[in-house]
Design a protein around this motif. Structure first.
Motif, PDB file in Angstrom:
ATOM      1  N   ASP A 326      53.148 131.724  53.902  1.00 41.15           N
ATOM      2  CA  ASP A 326      53.953 132.095  55.000  1.00 41.15           C
ATOM      3  C   ASP A 326      53.252 133.321  55.388  1.00 41.15           C
ATOM      4  N   SER A 327      51.828 133.096  55.964  1.00 43.62           N
ATOM      5  CA  SER A 327      51.277 134.078  56.615  1.00 43.62           C
ATOM      6  C   SER A 327      51.768 134.446  57.852  1.00 43.62           C
ATOM      7  N   PRO A 328      51.705 135.912  58.228  1.00 40.95           N
ATOM      8  CA  PRO A 328      52.282 136.462  59.341  1.00 40.95           C
ATOM      9  C   PRO A 328      51.433 135.689  60.661  1.00 40.95           C
ATOM     10  N   ARG A 329      52.291 135.530  61.698  1.00 40.40           N
ATOM     11  CA  ARG A 329      51.475 134.942  62.973  1.00 40.40           C
ATOM     12  C   ARG A 329      50.259 135.637  63.273  1.00 40.40           C
ATOM     13  N   TRP A 330      50.433 136.811  63.533  1.00 43.46           N
ATOM     14  CA  TRP A 330      48.997 137.531  63.998  1.00 43.46           C
ATOM     15  C   TRP A 330      48.065 137.042  63.007  1.00 43.46           C
ATOM     16  N   PHE A 331      48.148 137.395  61.580  1.00 44.03           N
ATOM     17  CA  PHE A 331      47.026 136.869  60.666  1.00 44.03           C
ATOM     18  C   PHE A 331      46.449 135.299  61.164  1.00 44.03           C
ATOM     19  N   MET A 332      47.274 134.516  61.234  1.00 42.25           N
ATOM     20  CA  MET A 332      47.100 133.111  61.307  1.00 42.25           C
ATOM     21  C   MET A 332      46.119 132.938  62.583  1.00 42.25           C
ATOM     22  N   GLN A 333      46.468 133.817  63.602  1.00 43.93           N
ATOM     23  CA  GLN A 333      45.743 133.647  64.769  1.00 43.93           C
ATOM     24  C   GLN A 333      44.330 134.370  64.675  1.00 43.93           C
ATOM     25  N   LEU A 334      44.205 135.393  63.972  1.00 40.43           N
ATOM     26  CA  LEU A 334      43.013 136.030  63.651  1.00 40.43           C
ATOM     27  C   LEU A 334      42.046 135.298  62.907  1.00 40.43           C
ATOM     28  N   VAL A 335      42.713 134.474  61.813  1.00 38.64           N
ATOM     29  CA  VAL A 335      41.860 133.451  61.141  1.00 38.64           C
ATOM     30  C   VAL A 335      41.400 132.316  61.845  1.00 38.64           C
ATOM     31  N   THR A 336      42.349 131.685  62.585  1.00 42.97           N
ATOM     32  CA  THR A 336      41.979 130.416  63.214  1.00 42.97           C
ATOM     33  C   THR A 336      41.372 130.713  64.720  1.00 42.97           C
ATOM     34  N   ASP A 337      41.907 131.598  65.371  1.00 43.45           N
ATOM     35  CA  ASP A 337      41.548 131.933  66.846  1.00 43.45           C
ATOM     36  C   ASP A 337      40.344 132.840  66.918  1.00 43.45           C
ATOM     37  N   GLY A 338      40.361 133.662  65.877  1.00 35.13           N
ATOM     38  CA  GLY A 338      39.018 134.856  65.865  1.00 35.13           C
ATOM     39  C   GLY A 338      37.967 134.603  64.836  1.00 35.13           C
ATOM     40  N   ILE A 339      38.082 134.412  63.497  1.00 34.28           N
ATOM     41  CA  ILE A 339      37.014 134.306  62.492  1.00 34.28           C
ATOM     42  C   ILE A 339      36.553 132.816  62.803  1.00 34.28           C
TER      43      ILE A 339
END
Length: 661
Positions: A326-339
């Protein structure tokens, strides 16, 4: 109490291989001279513990080259407890000259008689017992690269290491000079374990390091008398050398015999590979085949498989895990679209880089690269260098930092400076990820040919730069002398270890610099002063838009290209990582390759590749360049010159490609 043992020997005698098997480390080993350019340290454990220091390979203690000065300064300043002298058994006569100098120092010593297998192939039979008796120190036969003789060497080091006798006698005039110098030397502060007789001989030879040490400790009146003694002996250095060579010849008699013909095949192969006409074309053919293997036959297939793995199971599994937590949306985007997008865009090219390193390691371990240096000597002399400069330049294909550091192996300051300044034009492995991305996106039918063209262009630019700078840096031309090692069948374990060690730095950057940059780029690409925004309105786009007009004449004036080149100054691998984030390509490099044509044409893509090849080297290279040249001026010149050259060449490529394509 821990004791220090210095590992000393001629270049390419197997020092680093011996150091590795004794200490359990994995220093780089190459089948050519000049691999060790600084001292390395490790620990040898047995019934006692030794601190072992691997010193640069040198031919004598004359202290003329930088390697000789490093080695001699360590022995005089650090006062090691003992010396481990490694000798190439297949070149015993040449190696024993250095051994003679070491024996005269008076330090405890053991001799590792290495490369016994090569000596056997060449038909040499060495009477080990006779050699040990004549030298007066332990002698242990070895094949260091296979670990043969290790246990015997450790046993002799622990139980039987001792000083050898000083058995060389010189002409009467030299001996009288030595006796006259001893009273002055007894009064000086000196390493207690070093023989005064050796210091006297080094003074008569004009050894720079020893002379400097003596001048600091002896009063002026004594120095004047010592100088009078030295000048009163006609051609003292030549007489001392002749006596040592005579000692070596006497040592060889009854110790070494030749049985049968030389069974090695080095000479027959060299007839072709060192041919004055065919030699260079054969070298370039080898390099072209390496690029075919890397980009057409093996490396690309492995990279495509890794890309599918990252974009499929890894990406999907990571997204599912984050969703389950249940990770927040911004964190999921950071991990997948960023890192993942940033790191994945770089890591996917590791198979191609590893393939290139594996092929180059094969050529190095086989002994061919030393031949290539000889081939290039005649060509390099036209630009003020010699064939020895080829060694650091080849190292630049891996990384420009060790390439610049390897210029220490060159004898004169002019060669070191010229080679350090042109080394950044050698296309390092970090640039390879950019090449692989763009050739896959725009030149899929000519991937190997385009990358080969880039590497050759970098070499030509380095040559052109050296040709120009040679007119402004004046110095005496030095003599090129380089040992040609025998051909050896590379060991698979050694090749794999070399490949891993060279690739490890690339992977480490992905876990440190690129990870941090991916996080920073993601935030810059999703936020502005107004808060969260679309990427086109973000800080990242603003920075790119500010830079982009500078590159408009070359056809790549998009903000994505501009910000990628800016971050590339930190590390060239970050160019691809930045593009992965800037184009919102997710975790698939194939997706990024399909997005690039939206802002690049064939002509601008080719110009971009040439710009990446030539523009300002990464910050690590710039720092090392300042350190090795000792000049802020040359560092600033390198940064400005490479950027200007890159801009002009990229513009010319864009114009020519636009006309042709």
């Amino acid at each position: 109490m821990n004791q220090t043992i210095a590992l000393v020997g001629n270049p390419n005698a197997g020092k680093t291989s011996l150091f590795n098997i004794l200490t359990g480390t994995r220093q780089y080993v190459g089948n050519w001279a000049g691999v060790t350019v600084d001292k390395k340290e490790g620990w040898v454990k047995g019934s006692r513990e030794w601190k072992m220091v691997d010193l640069p390979g040198i031919y004598s203690l004359s202290a003329q080259s930088l390697e000789e000065k490093i080695a001699l300064s360590f022995i005089l300043g650090e006062q090691p407890s003992a010396l481990l002298n490694i000798i190439d058994a297949s070149n015993l006569e040449r190696n024993l000259f250095f051994t003679a100098q070491l024996l005269e120092m008076g330090l405890p010593m053991v001799v590792a008689l290495n490369m016994m297998d090569v000596a056997d192939t060449r038909g040499f039979r060495i009477n080990k017992n006779r050699l040990e008796q004549e030298l007066g120190v332990p002698v242990v036969p070895m094949v260091a690269r296979r670990g043969e003789g290790k246990s015997s060497l450790l046993e002799r080091m622990e139980k039987d290491i001792r000083p050898g006798p000083t058995s060389i006698r010189y002409s009467g005039e030299v001996e009288d000079g030595v006796e006259a110098l001893l009273p002055f030397l007894r009064e000086m502060k000196r390493p207690s374990s070093i023989h005064l007789r050796w210091l006297a001989l080094m003074w008569l030879e004009g050894n720079e390091s020893v002379s400097a040490m003596i001048q600091e400790s002896v009063e002026n009146r004594g120095l004047l008398e010592m100088e009078r003694i030295r000048s009163g002996i006609l051609e003292a250095p030549a007489r001392i050398r002749e006596a040592r060579y005579a000692w070596v010849e006497a040592m060889m008699e009854g110790t070494v015999t030749r049985e049968g013909a030389d069974r090695s095949w080095s000479g027959r192969i060299d007839g072709w590979l060192l041919h004055p006409v065919l030699g260079l074309p054969i070298f370039f053919l080898f390099m072209y085949l390496i690029f075919q293997i890397t980009f057409s036959w093996v490396g690309t297939v492995l990279s495509d498989g890794l890309d599918a793995w990252i974009a499929g199971p890894i990406s999907g599994g990571l997204a599912s895990a984050l969703s389950a937590m249940d990770s927040p949306r911004w964190f999921m985007q950071l991990v997948t679209d960023g890192i993942l997008a940033g790191m994945g865009a770089v890591l996917v090219f590791v198979p191609q880089i590893a393939t290139l390193f594996l092929c180059l390691s094969f050529l190095e371990d086989s002994g061919y690269m030393a031949r290539a240096a000889v081939l290039m000597d005649r060509f390099l002399r036209g630009i003020g260098l010699n064939g020895k400069a080829f060694i650091p330049l080849v190292l630049g294909f891996g990384c420009n930092v060790p390439a610049i550091m390897a210029t220490r192996t060159l004898e004169d300051r002019k060669s070191r400076l010229l080679t350090a300044l042109i080394s950044p034009f050698m296309s390092c492995s970090a640039r390879l990820s950019v090449y692989a991305l763009f050739v896959a996106a725009f030149f899929s039918q000519w991937q190997a040919e385009i990358v080969f063209l880039l590497y050759i262009s970098g070499i030509l630019m380095a040559i052109g730069t050296a040709f120009v700078l040679n007119r402004f840096i004046r110095a005496e031309e030095d003599l090129f002398v380089m040992e040609i090692p025998p051909y050896r069948a590379p060991m698979l374990k050694s090749l794999l270890l070399h490949t891993w060690d060279k690739s490890k730095g690339f992977v480490r950057k992905a876990g440190t610099i690129i990870f941090g940059m991916s996080v920073l780029l993601w935030f810059l690409g999703h936020y502005s002063w107004q808060g969260e925004v679309r990427m086109e309105a973000s800080f990242l786009a603003s920075i790119g838009d500010f830079i982009a007009p500078l590159f408009a004449p070359m056809g790549f004036d998009s903000w994505q290209a501009g910000v990628s080149l800016l971050t590339g100054f930190l590390a060239k691998e970050v160019v691809v990582a930045t593009m992965g984030v800037a184009y919102s390509a997710g975790d698939s490099v194939s997706t990024l390759a399909t997005l690039l044509p939206s802002t690049f044409t064939f002509a601008s893509a080719l110009a971009f590749l040439f710009f990446v090849l030539l523009y300002t080297p990464c910050v690590s290279t710039v720092v090392v360049l300042k350190k090795e040249t000792g000049s802020w001026g040359w560092m600033v010149f390198s940064v400005g010159y490479s950027f200007a050259v890159a801009w002009v060449v990229a513009w010319m490529v864009y114009q020519a490609a636009g006309w042709l394509l």
